[in-house]
Design an enzyme around this catalytic site. Structure first.
Site, PDB file in Angstrom:
ATOM      1  N   ARG A 153       0.809  -1.207   0.056  1.00  0.00           N
ATOM      2  CA  ARG A 153       0.121  -0.082  -0.002  1.00  0.00           C
ATOM      3  C   ARG A 153       0.895   1.012   0.032  1.00  0.00           C
ATOM      4  O   ARG A 153       1.580   1.518   0.988  1.00  0.00           O
ATOM      5  CB  ARG A 153      -0.999  -0.201   1.268  1.00  0.00           C
ATOM      6  CG  ARG A 153      -1.849   1.215   1.305  1.00  0.00           C
ATOM      7  CD  ARG A 153      -2.873   1.236   2.322  1.00  0.00           C
ATOM      8  NE  ARG A 153      -3.681   2.301   2.637  1.00  0.00           N
ATOM      9  CZ  ARG A 153      -3.502   3.094   3.749  1.00  0.00           C
ATOM     10  NH1 ARG A 153      -2.511   3.033   4.581  1.00  0.00           N
ATOM     11  NH2 ARG A 153      -4.174   4.162   3.818  1.00  0.00           N
ATOM     12  N   HIS A 163      -2.887  10.871   0.871  1.00  0.00           N
ATOM     13  CA  HIS A 163      -2.501  10.444   2.084  1.00  0.00           C
ATOM     14  C   HIS A 163      -1.789  11.806   2.776  1.00  0.00           C
ATOM     15  O   HIS A 163      -0.678  11.928   3.029  1.00  0.00           O
ATOM     16  CB  HIS A 163      -1.380   9.650   2.225  1.00  0.00           C
ATOM     17  CG  HIS A 163      -1.054   8.734   3.535  1.00  0.00           C
ATOM     18  ND1 HIS A 163      -1.526   7.487   3.836  1.00  0.00           N
ATOM     19  CD2 HIS A 163      -0.888   9.277   4.622  1.00  0.00           C
ATOM     20  CE1 HIS A 163      -1.272   7.126   5.082  1.00  0.00           C
ATOM     21  NE2 HIS A 163      -0.838   8.172   5.803  1.00  0.00           N
ATOM     22  N   GLU A 200      -7.601   7.991   6.119  1.00  0.00           N
ATOM     23  CA  GLU A 200      -8.069   8.660   7.465  1.00  0.00           C
ATOM     24  C   GLU A 200      -8.788   9.984   7.276  1.00  0.00           C
ATOM     25  O   GLU A 200      -8.191  11.053   7.719  1.00  0.00           O
ATOM     26  CB  GLU A 200      -6.798   8.717   8.384  1.00  0.00           C
ATOM     27  CG  GLU A 200      -6.284   7.465   8.694  1.00  0.00           C
ATOM     28  CD  GLU A 200      -5.483   7.123   9.903  1.00  0.00           C
ATOM     29  OE1 GLU A 200      -5.442   8.099  10.609  1.00  0.00           O
ATOM     30  OE2 GLU A 200      -5.328   6.206  10.263  1.00  0.00           O
ATOM     31  N   ASN A 227      -8.116   1.377   9.168  1.00  0.00           N
ATOM     32  CA  ASN A 227      -6.851   1.540   9.882  1.00  0.00           C
ATOM     33  C   ASN A 227      -7.122   1.466  11.415  1.00  0.00           C
ATOM     34  O   ASN A 227      -8.227   2.121  11.670  1.00  0.00           O
ATOM     35  CB  ASN A 227      -6.311   3.032   9.468  1.00  0.00           C
ATOM     36  CG  ASN A 227      -5.810   3.179   8.031  1.00  0.00           C
ATOM     37  OD1 ASN A 227      -5.841   2.175   7.355  1.00  0.00           O
ATOM     38  ND2 ASN A 227      -5.280   4.397   7.912  1.00  0.00           N
ATOM     39  N   TYR A 266      -5.366   1.089  15.537  1.00  0.00           N
ATOM     40  CA  TYR A 266      -4.195   0.857  16.166  1.00  0.00           C
ATOM     41  C   TYR A 266      -4.611   0.586  17.901  1.00  0.00           C
ATOM     42  O   TYR A 266      -3.646  -0.228  18.427  1.00  0.00           O
ATOM     43  CB  TYR A 266      -3.255   2.115  16.241  1.00  0.00           C
ATOM     44  CG  TYR A 266      -2.695   2.377  14.990  1.00  0.00           C
ATOM     45  CD1 TYR A 266      -1.314   1.714  14.709  1.00  0.00           C
ATOM     46  CD2 TYR A 266      -3.459   3.115  13.909  1.00  0.00           C
ATOM     47  CE1 TYR A 266      -0.571   2.066  13.485  1.00  0.00           C
ATOM     48  CE2 TYR A 266      -2.722   3.169  12.588  1.00  0.00           C
ATOM     49  CZ  TYR A 266      -1.322   2.875  12.488  1.00  0.00           C
ATOM     50  OH  TYR A 266      -1.028   2.713  11.363  1.00  0.00           O
ATOM     51  N   GLU A 283      -4.027  -0.502   7.917  1.00  0.00           N
ATOM     52  CA  GLU A 283      -3.070   0.055   8.901  1.00  0.00           C
ATOM     53  C   GLU A 283      -3.310  -0.718  10.073  1.00  0.00           C
ATOM     54  O   GLU A 283      -4.387  -0.691  10.671  1.00  0.00           O
ATOM     55  CB  GLU A 283      -2.995   1.444   8.660  1.00  0.00           C
ATOM     56  CG  GLU A 283      -2.008   2.062   7.597  1.00  0.00           C
ATOM     57  CD  GLU A 283      -2.072   3.654   8.021  1.00  0.00           C
ATOM     58  OE1 GLU A 283      -1.800   4.078   9.206  1.00  0.00           O
ATOM     59  OE2 GLU A 283      -2.139   4.512   7.271  1.00  0.00           O
TER      60      GLU A 283
HETATM   61  C1  NOJ Z   1      -2.177   6.715  10.594  1.00  0.00           C
HETATM   62  C2  NOJ Z   1      -1.549   7.467   9.421  1.00  0.00           C
HETATM   63  O1  NOJ Z   1      -2.314   7.059   8.122  1.00  0.00           O
HETATM   64  C3  NOJ Z   1      -0.013   7.276   9.165  1.00  0.00           C
HETATM   65  O2  NOJ Z   1       0.449   7.862   8.481  1.00  0.00           O
HETATM   66  C4  NOJ Z   1       0.679   7.092  10.396  1.00  0.00           C
HETATM   67  O3  NOJ Z   1       2.121   7.153  10.298  1.00  0.00           O
HETATM   68  C5  NOJ Z   1       0.091   6.016  11.266  1.00  0.00           C
HETATM   69  N1  NOJ Z   1      -1.341   6.304  11.655  1.00  0.00           N
HETATM   70  C6  NOJ Z   1       0.890   6.163  12.691  1.00  0.00           C
HETATM   71  O4  NOJ Z   1       0.596   7.152  13.495  1.00  0.00           O
END
Ligand code: NOJ
Length: 554
Positions: free
Chosen positions: A111, A156, A201, A343, A345, A411
């Site tokens: 990606r 992005h 995002e 995405n 985390y 992500e």
């Molecule tokens: C989301 C973002 O899309 C990416 O650019 C960033 O590096 C990561 N999160 C980690 O923070």
């Protein structure tokens, strides 16, 4: 303009979405943490991810125009240690090395994002920079030559500065301007690129860029600008989707989506409906803001319309700060994604509160506060604590909320301090546990997960944190002009996960988990044409294991 009554809101929450918290939030720690062995289907799309500004460098090479991130990083005092993306990983000159690492990992997909100002230095097609086109052609051809699927994000965050000068995403003209750029990219690269994402995002673009004002363009207008910007982003996304549909889909046969982002929200107390509603609201404001119009019905989630509408009225405004779509616009936006790209985390806890009314803010509109969950691990970024179990729940929520779409995780990953080089046990732990939760969602909950793309291939420019932290499977020495790349231990682990397509049960662990016995038992029953039934009198933890086992077999 009371659009809804409270019954609607509660009803929706109580009837179905509570299901995910009901199902998971009562689990014992053992059940939550239990390691599930199994594999993904053969066509599962393993990948790694990156973005143009974070890796390319060559900020003014060969006719590239400045992006708003160039302007921002060149302003003293903005990014930690004064770091910039001027050279970054130098992938503009070293993409062959990146290709080498991708091949070594044996990923099926990469990606990447296109730098708009590298293609159109002033944002418009008339300024076309053929050197930029050549660069992406070489990169895309290189991927295809090695059988690696390019997954391409069109935006992005590195907006041409000239377009920021006309007010960026707060200007409705951007809808057509973006469409023209996308049209060009589909036409130029679409013979080889079959997986497109319009925005990365949009939540961060709208809220962090225009509400909190932390990311460029650093607008701090939390009450209204994020809503206006999101409105434009949704329309711009839909327009690009329709362009693909009308002009390219038939011949190119690719798919178009958008990478939306969300953490998982756990309620303060799963037994209190008001708290579950708050967790659901947190998801609606973050993920639903974009996913609801696109995947559900062309419109914002009820919870957002209700909250922002009521607050706006009580604040004495003539209309809601949340803009409205016409019926025609709703029909135009609804259904404009072929798959769901996520995405994610971290996991946090949402808690119902009533903040003061006087402040107009997207944040206060939600009537909740968020805090870390105790059962999570610190990482190099304090806002991104690791709590793998939240990913399974989030995937289940998406499945329930949006009618079981095909999902790609575009992500997921963890940062470590870049002073540590190749030894990254934290990342190994993160990948093992998060991917295992994704596997549980796929194998045990029938979530239609089609791919997993780790963030990130390389340590790279981590926005406001510069090069102090890195998400890479490969370390880069940013002090060295050649930007040497070295695989971290996690790269080896990820390679192994890809090779094994998940986590097959290691023979030596079979006795420890007791699964060998159950496997044989189930095999024997099946051989005798008997469908195994779970004995509900079993100790709960065994019950759980056998249930999982049976589900993974049938
Ligand atoms: C989301 C973002 O899309 C990416 O650019 C960033 O590096 C990561 N999160 C980690 O923070």
């Amino acid at each position: 303009f009371f659009i809804l009554n409270s019954f609607n809101v509660c009803e929706t929450v109580l009837l179905m979405k509570i299901f995910v918290w009901e199902k998971f939030s009562h689990q014992s720690k053992f059940q939550t943490k239990f390691y599930h062995y199994g594999t993904f289907p053969d066509d599962f799309q393993w990948g790694v991810s990156s973005s143009s500004y974070q890796v390319e460098g060559g900020w003014d090479a060969d006719g590239k125009g400045p992006s708003m991130w160039d302007t921002f990083t060149h302003t003293p005092g903005t990014v930690l240690n004064g770091d910039t993306g001027d050279v970054a990983c130098d992938s503009y000159n070293r993409f062959e090395e990146d290709l080498y690492m991708l091949r070594a990992l044996k990923v099926k997909a990469y990606r990447l994002s296109l730098s708009w100002p590298r293609l159109f230095p002033n944002g418009y097609r008339a300024s076309l920079n053929m050197k930029g086109v050549d660069y992406y052609n070489r990169l895309i051809d290189g991927l295809i030559a090695y059988n690696i699927t390019p997954m391409v994000t069109l935006y992005h965050w590195d907006l041409p500065q000239t377009l920021q000068d006309i007010n960026g995403w707060d200007n409705v003209d951007m809808i057509d301007i973006f469409n023209d750029y996308c049209d060009f990219c589909f036409q130029t690269f679409g013979d080889r690129v079959k997986f497109w994402m319009t925005f990365n995002e949009p939540y961060a673009i709208a809220w962090v860029g225009y509400g909190l004002g932390e990311l460029p363009p650093n607008v701090k207008s939390p009450g209204d600008a994020p809503y206006r910007v999101a409105h434009n982003l949704l329309k711009a996304h839909a327009k690009a989707y329709h362009t693909y549909d009308e002009k390219y889909r038939k011949t190119q046969q690719g798919l178009v989506s958008i990478s939306v982002s969300s953490e998982w929200f756990e309620p303060l107390d799963v037994n209190i409906p008001r708290e579950v509603a708050a967790a659901d609201r947190a998801l609606q404001f973050q993920l639903g803001w974009f996913a609801h119009p696109i995947f559900k019905n062309g419109d914002y989630p009820d919870a957002m319309k209700w909250q922002v509408g009521n607050k706006s009225e009580l604040q004495g405004l003539a209309e809601s700060r949340l803009p409205t779509f016409t019926e025609e616009e709703k029909a135009y936006i609804h259904g404009t994604a072929d798959v769901f790209c996520l995405n994610s985390y971290t996991t946090r806890m949402a808690r119902h509160v009533i903040p003061r009314l006087s402040t107009q803010s997207y944040e206060y509109d939600q009537d909740l506060t968020v805090q870390d969950v105790s059962d999570s691990h610190a990482t190099a970024k304090k806002e991104l604590r690791a709590a793998a179990w939240g990913l399974r729940r989030l995937l289940n929520w998406i499945k329930e909320e949006y009618g079981n779409p095909e999902i790609y995780i575009t992500e997921n990953g963890v940062s470590t301090d870049t002073s540590k080089t190749v030894d990254d046990p934290d990342r190994i732990f993160f990948l093992k546990t998060y991917i295992d939760e994704a596997l549980k969602a796929h194998n045990l909950d029938e979530v239609r997960l089609k791919g997993y793309t780790a963030w990130s291939l390389l340590d790279s420019f981590e926005w406001l944190s510069g090069y102090s932290v890195g998400f890479g499977l490969h370390h880069i020495d940013f002090t060295h002009p050649d930007r040497p790349r070295t695989p971290k231990r996690s790269a080896h682990l990820y390679h192994q996960i890809i090779r094994q397509n998940g986590f097959p049960l290691p023979v030596e662990e079979e006795p420890i988990y007791g699964l060998n016995h159950y496997h044989r038992l189930v095999d024997a029953l099946l051989a005798a044409n008997i469908k195994p039934q779970v004995n509900k009198t079993m100790p709960p933890f065994l019950n759980y294991i056998v249930e999982d086992l049976i589900k993974s077999i049938f």
